[in-house]
Design an enzyme around this catalytic site. Structure first.
Site, PDB file in Angstrom:
ATOM      1  N   ARG A   1     -11.591  35.897 102.019  1.00 45.69           N
ATOM      2  CA  ARG A   1     -12.298  35.795 100.809  1.00 45.69           C
ATOM      3  C   ARG A   1     -11.309  36.138  99.574  1.00 45.69           C
ATOM      4  NH1 ARG A   1     -15.141  32.465 102.547  1.00 45.69           N
ATOM      5  NH2 ARG A   1     -17.618  32.336 102.878  1.00 45.69           N
TER       6      ARG A   1
ATOM      7  N   GLU B   1     -13.433  31.667  92.658  1.00 45.58           N
ATOM      8  CA  GLU B   1     -13.056  30.182  92.840  1.00 45.58           C
ATOM      9  C   GLU B   1     -14.341  29.056  92.041  1.00 45.58           C
ATOM     10  OE1 GLU B   1     -13.257  29.286  96.836  1.00 45.58           O
ATOM     11  OE2 GLU B   1     -11.852  30.690  97.441  1.00 45.58           O
TER      12      GLU B   1
ATOM     13  N   HIS C   1      -9.612  26.415  99.594  1.00 45.68           N
ATOM     14  CA  HIS C   1     -10.593  26.592 100.436  1.00 45.68           C
ATOM     15  C   HIS C   1     -10.865  25.435 101.522  1.00 45.68           C
ATOM     16  CE1 HIS C   1     -14.090  29.510 100.765  1.00 45.68           C
ATOM     17  NE2 HIS C   1     -13.781  29.251 102.052  1.00 45.68           N
TER      18      HIS C   1
END
Ligand code: DGY
Length: 327
Positions: A246, A275, A293
């Site tokens: 993360r 994000e 991601h």
């Protein structure tokens, strides 16, 4: 919302997240299912409206289920499934207090995420963004001995922050690159899981032994901002920082400063704080290999994640303990 009723009885499932068709089908084939057909993340009002009359709520890491929303879930909801390994978006204690079970998707995505971790290390070390741009723009004038010198991955020291299932899958791959594995974890692993990796009881110690530092731990109150200026200062010269976990575990300002000065040679990042509104320097710095991601983004893994949740739902409503129950 699109109703996808099948002939089966059983728990009524609400898919709040916009799952790939092939994964929606996995749910539809087993349960009376209603799916988000908006092609985007639902607002909390839409989510609360959609889940009315359902037993199971399926969402993902971009759907925030905070205390306020948990308090408003209808009493019919007995299970919340997160279509993710990360759980930082869920108010777990509030769900527990309401007696709602929580299922997630551990294990099935570890290998795919570990593939991407290797990609991050290789892409950052071997200057893939700059190399690829040279080919695509037509500016390449042919091989020269000076061109795009990177750093080796093979034979270097890899420090893994978080030696859970994904961390261990990364270590397994890295051994094939003759890397020396170091790790820091909440606690030391049993020898059979450690498999020869060197344990460091502090992140600062790990950093001092990491030519590559790969972040693979969950984001929580104890890990947010953990990779800060002090840790980055401990890295050897020309180190590479990668993140498959993360974004908020890394202090962006500290990493960007180190990338700008060359203290950190390059970064390979699959995840970013905030994000998709990422730190602007990650878009422009030549030594950042960034991916959007995609850790678990293969069709097979995404289907496996759906199947695992369905098995957990079946187990729960069949009176058994789901293997993927996390709360
Ligand atoms: C996960 O499974 O947690 C992925 O990162 C998607 O959020």
């Amino acid at each position: 919302m699109s109703e996808m009723q099948n002939n089966s009885s059983g728990p009524r499932v609400f898919l709040a997240c916009d799952l790939p068709d092939i994964v929606q089908r996995v749910f539809f084939d087993r349960f009376p299912t209603t799916a988000n057909d908006k092609g985007r993340t639902l607002t909390s009002d839409e989510l609360l409206q959609g889940v009315q009359g359902h037993d199971v709520l399926v969402l993902t890491a971009t759907d925030r289920l905070d205390e306020r929303i948990v308090a408003q879930l209808p009493d019919s909801v007995r299970v919340v499934c997160t279509y993710s390994i990360g759980m930082e978006h869920l108010a777990i204690e509030a769900l527990k207090a309401r007696g709602i079970a929580v299922l997630a998707t551990p294990d099935v995505l570890s290998e795919s995420c570990a593939d991407v971790a290797m990609l991050l290390m290789l892409g950052a070390a071997r200057r893939v963004i700059e190399s690829s741009a040279l080919v695509r723009t037509g500016e390449w004038r042919g091989w020269t001995p000076r061109q795009l010198l990177g750093v080796d991955v093979w034979g270097r020291r890899l420090g893994i922050l978080g030696m859970g299932r994904i961390g261990r899958a990364i270590a397994k791959r890295a051994r094939g690159f003759d890397m020396e594995i170091h790790y820091h974890n909440r606690s030391r692993l049993a020898p059979e899981l450690e498999a020869g990796a060197t344990y460091h009881d502090s992140l600062a110690q790990l950093a001092a032994h990491s030519d590559f530092l790969c972040v693979a731990c969950p984001s929580n109150a104890g890990t947010r901002g953990l990779v800060n200026a002090e840790i980055i200062a401990r890295l050897p010269a020309n180190a590479i920082v990668c993140n498959i976990a993360r974004g908020d575990i890394i202090d962006d300002a500290a990493l960007v400063a180190a990338l700008e000065t060359g203290k950190v040679a390059a970064a390979g990042l699959d995840v970013f704080a905030g994000e998709p509104d990422i730190h602007p320097a990650y878009r422009t710095l030549p030594n950042v290999f960034g991916l959007p991601h995609i850790g678990s983004a293969t069709e097979a893994t995404r289907v496996a994640m759906g199947r695992l949740l369905c098995e957990g739902i079946d187990a729960f409503f069949g009176g058994k303990e789901p293997v993927n129950r996390v709360a």
